[in-house]
Every structure is written in C-alpha cells, then in structure tokens.
Motif scaffolding. Structure first.
Motif, mmCIF file in Angstrom:
data_model
loop_
_atom_site.group_PDB
_atom_site.id
_atom_site.type_symbol
_atom_site.label_atom_id
_atom_site.label_comp_id
_atom_site.label_asym_id
_atom_site.label_seq_id
_atom_site.Cartn_x
_atom_site.Cartn_y
_atom_site.Cartn_z
ATOM 1 N N GLU A 1 -3.418 5.269 -10.547
ATOM 2 C CA GLU A 1 -3.732 5.823 -9.486
ATOM 3 C C GLU A 1 -3.450 4.868 -8.225
ATOM 4 O O GLU A 1 -3.950 3.392 -8.276
ATOM 5 N N PRO A 2 -2.811 5.280 -7.008
ATOM 6 C CA PRO A 2 -2.772 4.485 -5.943
ATOM 7 C C PRO A 2 -3.954 3.551 -5.599
ATOM 8 O O PRO A 2 -4.102 2.517 -5.038
ATOM 9 N N ARG A 3 -5.145 4.354 -5.495
ATOM 10 C CA ARG A 3 -6.246 3.697 -4.737
ATOM 11 C C ARG A 3 -6.986 2.544 -5.777
ATOM 12 O O ARG A 3 -7.407 1.512 -5.179
ATOM 13 N N ASP B 1 2.258 1.648 -3.404
ATOM 14 C CA ASP B 1 1.110 2.192 -4.346
ATOM 15 C C ASP B 1 1.542 3.719 -4.334
ATOM 16 O O ASP B 1 1.051 4.463 -5.311
ATOM 17 N N HIS B 2 1.889 4.585 -3.350
ATOM 18 C CA HIS B 2 1.853 5.853 -3.265
ATOM 19 C C HIS B 2 3.268 6.362 -3.468
ATOM 20 O O HIS B 2 3.380 7.551 -4.236
ATOM 21 N N ASN B 3 4.161 5.895 -3.061
ATOM 22 C CA ASN B 3 5.778 6.340 -3.089
ATOM 23 C C ASN B 3 6.540 5.250 -3.160
ATOM 24 O O ASN B 3 6.469 4.251 -2.323
ATOM 25 N N ARG C 1 0.715 -1.021 -0.101
ATOM 26 C CA ARG C 1 0.173 -0.024 -0.002
ATOM 27 C C ARG C 1 0.792 1.254 0.080
ATOM 28 O O ARG C 1 0.436 2.378 -0.771
ATOM 29 N N CYS C 2 1.992 1.156 0.747
ATOM 30 C CA CYS C 2 2.933 2.320 0.665
ATOM 31 C C CYS C 2 3.369 2.661 -0.517
ATOM 32 O O CYS C 2 3.648 3.653 -0.956
#
Length: 783
Positions: free
Chosen positions: A599-601, A519-521, A516-517
């Motif tokens: 997109e991360p979501r 996914d964003h960075n 999950r992390c």
C-alpha cells in the motif's frame, strides 16, 4: 645510419662522420667525447669536437652536428646554431637531426621566458595536457577542471548544451554522450545505462538559457554548424560559426573550431586571424599555438609557423607530433637561408647580448648574430664559461628598420647589417613571442630583468580584435537578479528543491516528493512517462549540478529549506509523540514479524522510518471503532527488499510493548501517542512463587511442543525458530521471558485473546493465562 646512445639527460644521437678516416680525426678522442656526453659533461665534449674540427682542412658535417648537439645540450644556443649552420652548408639538415635543438629551444622558453619549472603536465607550475600524442583535448591552463566553471560540460569543456543528467547524477551535453564512444562517467566512472535514452534536463536547460542567453544561442548555432560541416556543407557551416562567434566572441573553443573550418576551406588568412585571437584568450593553451602554426604553415609562412611550434614545445614538451613538425619546419628554414641569401628581409633586434662567433658564409653569419650571449659575458665564443649560459631573448615586437640588426653588448659598438641581409633562423627566433601575462624574464647574470609584454601586443589587430585578452575571467558570471528561488522550485511540493533528482524523462523533483508519487503511480508526475524501470533500480541519485547551483547562488534559501526538512525529520523520529502505526497483525517482543508492504501509505511510512534513522514503527490489530487497538508492539526493521513494482518485503522483529494514549493520522497512515509497558517486578515470597510458576509453565510448554506432529513442528520452526531457553532471571527483561512471547505467537489463539495477554504487566498473570491455554489446547487435541 644513426645510432642512439642514452645518457641520464636524455637521448644523444651520434651523427655519422662524413670521412671517418680523414687525417686529423682521432677515434679515441671521439669515444672520450661520447663518454663525456653520456656522463653529462657536454662542455668537455664540445672542446674535443672543436679540437678535432680545428685539425681538419675541411669541416666534417657529422662532427659539426655532434658538436652542435653537445652545445645545445649545454644550453649554448647561439654557438649551437653556428655549428648547425656549418653542417647545413655542407648538406641539408634532416628533421631528425634537429631534435636536440628543438628540445633545447623549447626548454629555454619554458624555464627562462615562461617561468615554468618542473614538469609540464598538470603538476607544479606547468600547464596540463591530457595526451602526449595529440594534445588536442586538453584545456592546457594548469588543470582542466580548474579552468572549467560550474556550467561547463566536462567532456567538451564548453557551456552545457542540451544538458542531460545521467544515472550517477552528473550532467553533460547530450551530444557529447551520444554514440558508443563515451561508456562511463568521466567524473565518477559509473557505467552508463543506455536503455532509457538521453533526455534533456528540462529545468537545467531553461536555467542555462536564462542565465547565459547569448552563449546558449551561440552553442546552438555552433552545434548546427558542426552538423553542416559533417555533411560537407562548408559555406553554410561557416555562416553558423560566424553567427556564433558574433554572439560569443571570447569562446576559445568556438574560435578554434572556426579556424579549423577555415583551414579546411583553405581560407588560411582568416584561420590565422582566428588563431591570433585564440592565442590572446588562451596564451598557455598548446592547442591554440599549434592551430596557429598549422594555419601559418599551410599559408606557406614557415618562419612564423616555427615560432608557434616552439611555443607548443615549450608548453607541452611531450607532444611528439608537434615536436616532429617543428623539426621538419626548422629543417626547411635552415635550407631556405642558403637557397635565398639575396632576399632582403626585416630583422628584429634582440634585447642586449654579444654577437656570436662569425663563421662563413658571411650572409648566414650576419643572420645568426641576433642569437647573442647574455649581457656581460665575453664576446669570445671559445670561452665555454661565458657562452654556456648564453640564451636568446626577445623585446617588444615594434617595427624596426629593416636594414639594422642590433647585436651590441656593453662596451661594443652596434653592428649594422646592410640591405643585402637575408631572412634567417635568427629572425625567426628573435620574433618568438614573449611569455604571456607580463611575466618577467629572469637572468642568471647581473643584468636587469627584462619585462615582457603580453602576447596581445605582439599580435596584429584584426576584425575580431574585440576578443578579450588573457586576463579574461574563466568563470561565467551573470546578474544576481536573473536567478531567483522560483526558478528552482519542485512542481510537487511547490518549495525550493531539496535533494533534487532528475528522472530519465528529464524532469526534476525533490527526491522525497518523487518517491511519494511513485508510491502511488509508477509514472512521471508531469509527462506521465512510465518510470517502472527507474523505480525498480531505486537508483535515485541527486542532480549534482543542481545541488551545487542551490548551494552557491541560493544558499540562504537552501538553508531555510534544509531547516524545515530537519524539523520534519525530528518530528517524525519522536517515537513517543507520534509513532507510525502499521495496522495489520499481532506482534510480540523478540519475535520476528515479516511484512509484505504494497500500500502507498505504508511504503511512505516504512521509508520515513528508515530516513529518520529510528527504523521503528508500531504494529496494532484493527479495531472497528477506533481504527486500531489500544495496545501494540513496537517493531524494528532489520532488512528491506524492494521489488521492481515498488512492493517490498520488510524483515522486522518485536522490540517492546506500548499502550495507545491517543489516535491520529499523518499523510494517509495512522499514528499514535504512546507510553511503553513494563512488567511489574516482585520480591521475597512472591518472587519464589513466581520462579516455581515460571519453571512449571515452561516445562508444560516444552512438553506440548514436543508432542506436536512433525509437520506442525516443522512449520513452527521454519517461521519462528526453536523454543527459546528458560531464563535464569525471568524479570530481567521489561517484557518478561522471550519464550512466553514465542509460545503466545505459536499457540492457536484468536487475536483478541493474544492482545489481552500482551497488555498484561504482571508476569504472574501472563504465566497463569498461558498455562490455562496450554491445558485447553492439550485437552482439545484429537487423539
């Protein structure tokens, strides 16, 4: 030169005769003896050689050696020694001439004293070894992996020092992985990737320091000592080793290293002391006895060194280097018997048995008496039936009168050796240590079994006598209160690790939290190191050591954590109560819908749909007021291709239509409670009318597609494929004929118009709407 003759029992060397043409030697009988040896009938060979020797005025050295080899093969060690000594008196024995004797003594120790049967290389009851040549890397106690505990490195066999978790999920000492010598995992054969370097596993390192404080500090000192030793700073290295041994006195491999250092520094006495302690801790480790033998040999104590070499051969008969060394030392011991006959030495009694047949010179014969026959056998060495079972044995190594040697048997008075007795091969053999662990020696005769002491009682006390004996527990233990769940918490979810993964930078997270992390960075959540390459490979392998620690020591907490995870997955897999919604474009049943996910979501949403096993999510178009439309299509993932930066292309296909009952959100993406839509079926005249309408609209659609320009048709075919065939039963599918959805996807309609048709549950209404659209687009087509 010697010539080799093979038998089914091994290699038999035919020793050259000193005087082949001497009167009394019959070449034909010698050939019979050799044939008997090849067939395994060693007793017959002994009789022939004995008969040939009796006819000679002077013993022949080669004939004596042939007889000695046959006696050794027959297991008649006492008589074999007589013949070897006779040959030695006629000429110095060369090491290669003693191969059979060494093998026989080793086999006797192994099978009758140590109680080891079968092979000795990790199968059956034997002790394992990794290399027949050097024997140095084996733990030697019935299988390396069994002897190692959870916190041991599988490369150096010691407590993990600076633990490093590699890509496959296994953990080793960092220094063990350095260099190019280790290129693949010894556990799973995974090829290592050296691009990321070797980073300390932060959580495991802290855990080991907490649970095994003294041993961890000892390992650090040990490593520092090795570095100093490598740079030839021997005194400084010894200081580090001394400090390490004070912290971990029962570490066998640490004592082994310090003993080697003592040998290099020529501190042979200290090396012998360390080797003594090592033999107490690991009585069945061949390397321990080899090390002790080396130290004793360097100190000039060949008789004692020979004992340890025999033990090595017993424990590891395929260790060629040690066997050759034993032959060499044994040759020197034979020579010393004749060179120093007047030197008084202490003799050790043997447990029971009859004296061997006397052969001149007297001093040597007296020294060989301890190699007695088994209790109850005849004292006549000429009786092959009794002497064939003769064997050597030992008793407690308590000091005895230097002037006495017991060689008594039932019915025979004890013989006494005077002060002029010499140190002999028999003394060496008599002093052989009994089997470790209090094993019982089994006799084939009627005599009682002799119970042997543990090796620790045979070794002299020294300054390191506090070391534990062979009963030491192999597995490391620690107080239960030292480990709590707080030591094993993920820094992202603040819960117990579940499926822990170590990053290349050495930090550990739950695999789901890490994904999950990322996914964003693409950076580590703790140290911010770039993990793009780690992300690109997506080779997230669980840290197996961490997983095992959780299962073994925090089982209840892990069960609860797993229960929570399973409940979350169950909730996510309920595709009625909470369906993840991808807000993007129109999708239709049976029609492919490729997606570019960045997109991360939506990365999280797609991953969860795969993890739950549903592989499904909803597709809806956007709505300014509600966020997404009230109708959509459920998509099923057929394939996912990931890119190095975390993006992915997802190949999906439409499954079924649904109506949104309520809108929601979860972890950043939209969700919905839904109900599935199905076409209402008709019968009778309505069905007849529906079939006519179905055929008519299909024909109209086919004509429209055929009339398109070639470039437009090519684009449609490449993306959606050919127009599906007409269905015999248009009401067979809950969503109606597939060709309707194919046509709806390719017709130039706005999303809102497509959505209206998607929401219809009447096939008739949908066909009428499609017919109107076809009429409209046909009229608008430029001429």
């Amino acid at each position: 030169m010697e010539t080799g003759v093979r038998s089914h029992l091994g290699e038999i060397f035919v020793h050259p005769l000193s005087n082949p043409g001497a009167a009394g030697i019959c070449p034909e009988m010698l050939e019979v003896a050799e044939e008997a040896s090849r067939a395994g009938d060693f007793s017959l060979a002994v009789e022939i050689y004995s008969s040939q020797l009796s006819d000679l005025q002077q013993p022949d050295r080669g004939l004596c050696l042939r007889k000695a080899d046959s006696l050794a093969r027959a297991g008649r060690v006492s008589e074999a020694l007589d013949s070897y000594c006779t040959a030695a008196n006629l000429g110095k024995l060369r090491p290669e001439e003693l191969s059979l004797l060494v093998d026989t003594i080793g086999r006797t120790l192994r099978e009758k004293d140590l109680g080891i049967t079968g092979t000795v290389n990790g199968h059956g009851k034997g002790c394992s070894s990794s290399s027949g040549e050097d024997g140095g890397d084996s733990d030697g106690e019935c299988g390396d992996d069994e002897a190692l505990d959870l916190f041991s490195c599988r490369l150096c066999k010691c407590l993990l020092h600076e633990p490093t978790t590699v890509e496959c999920g296994h953990t080793f000492c960092r220094r063990c992985l350095e260099g190019d010598s280790v290129r693949e995992c010894v556990r799973c054969r995974h090829k290592f990737n050296r691009k990321d370097g070797l980073r300390l596993d932060v959580v495991l390192s802290g855990l080991l320091d907490k649970l095994f404080d003294a041993e961890s500090r000892a390992r650090r000192l040990w490593t520092e000592g090795e570095a100093l030793w490598k740079n030839q700073k021997l005194p400084e290295a010894l200081e580090k080793y001394d400090a390490a041994v004070d912290l971990a006195p029962s570490s066998g491999r640490l004592l082994c290293q310090r003993a080697k250092l003592h040998i290099e520094m020529r501190n042979f006495s200290q090396a012998v002391q360390d080797a003594n302690c090592l033999c107490r801790i690991k009585p069945l480790w061949p390397k321990a006895h080899c090390l002790k033998a080396t130290a004793l040999s360097e100190a000039g104590r060949n008789d004692e060194a020979l004992q340890e070499y025999f033990m090595c051969v017993a424990l590891k008969p395929d260790w060629t280097k040690v066997r050759l060394e034993a032959q060499k030392v044994l040759s020197e011991v034979f020579s010393s018997v004749f060179e120093n006959e007047d030197m008084p030495t202490p003799l050790h009694p043997l447990q029971g048995g009859l004296a061997t047949r006397l052969i001149k010179p007297p001093a040597l014969l007296r020294s060989l008496r301890p190699l007695a026959q088994k209790p109850g056998s005849s004292s006549s060495s000429s009786s092959s039936s009794s002497s064939q079972d003769s064997e050597f044995s030992v008793t407690k190594s308590t000091p005895v009168d230097n002037s006495r040697l017991s060689a008594a048997s039932p019915g025979k008075s004890e013989r006494t050796v005077g002060e002029g007795s010499t140190k002999s091969l028999a003394d060496v053999l008599a002093a052989l240590p009994p089997p470790p662990g209090g094993l019982k020696r089994k006799h084939s005769g009627d005599g009682p079994s002799a119970i042997f002491n543990t090796p620790s009682k045979l070794l002299k006390p020294d300054k390191a006598s506090s070391v534990q004996t062979a009963a030491v527990n192999r597995g490391r233990t620690f107080p239960a209160e030292l480990l709590d769940s707080g030591d094993m918490e993920c820094s992202l979810c603040m819960r117990l690790f579940y499926e822990p993964v170590a990053t290349p930078c050495g930090h550990t997270f739950c695999i789901k939290c890490l994904e999950r992390c990322l996914d964003h960075n693409p950076n580590c959540p703790l140290c911010k190191e770039n993990l793009s390459e780690f992300l690109a490979t997506r080779g997230y392998k669980k840290t197996l050591l961490m997983e095992e620690v959780l299962q073994r020591y925090l089982g209840d907490e892990l069960t609860e954590r797993k229960k929570i995870h399973e409940e979350e997955m169950k909730e996510l897999s309920n595709l009625n109560q909470e369906v993840p919604i991808f807000v993007c474009t129109m999708a239709f049943p049976t029609i492919p819908c490729p997606l570019h996910v960045f997109e991360p979501r939506y990365r999280l949403m797609i991953r969860r749909s795969m993890e739950t096993g549903t592989k499904q999510f909803g597709m809806c178009i956007a709505d300014e007021l509600k966020g997404f439309a009230d109708y959509g299509c459920l998509l099923e993932v057929r394939d996912v291709k990931f890119f190095p930066d975390g993006r992915s292309v997802v190949d999906t296909i439409g499954v079924s239509r649904f109506k949104v009952l309520s809108h929601g959100q979860r972890d950043g993406y939209n969700t919905a409670k839904i109900e599935y839509l199905e076409d209402k079926k008709v019968e009778g005249e309505e069905l007849v009318e529906l079939l006519k309408l179905h055929d008519s609209v299909y024909e109209q659609a086919n004509n429209w597609f055929t009339s398109l320009k070639d470039n437009m048709k090519s684009q449609i075919l490449s993306h959606f494929g050919h127009l599906p065939s007409k269905d015999p039963d248009p009401q067979a599918s809950p969503s109606g004929p597939a060709w309707c959805w194919w046509l709806l996807a390719v017709l130039p309609l706005e999303n809102r118009a497509q959505l209206t048709i998607l929401a219809m549950t009447s096939l008739k209404d949908r066909l009428i709407a499609i017919r109107r659209v076809l009429i409209f687009v046909t009229r608008k087509r430029p001429r």
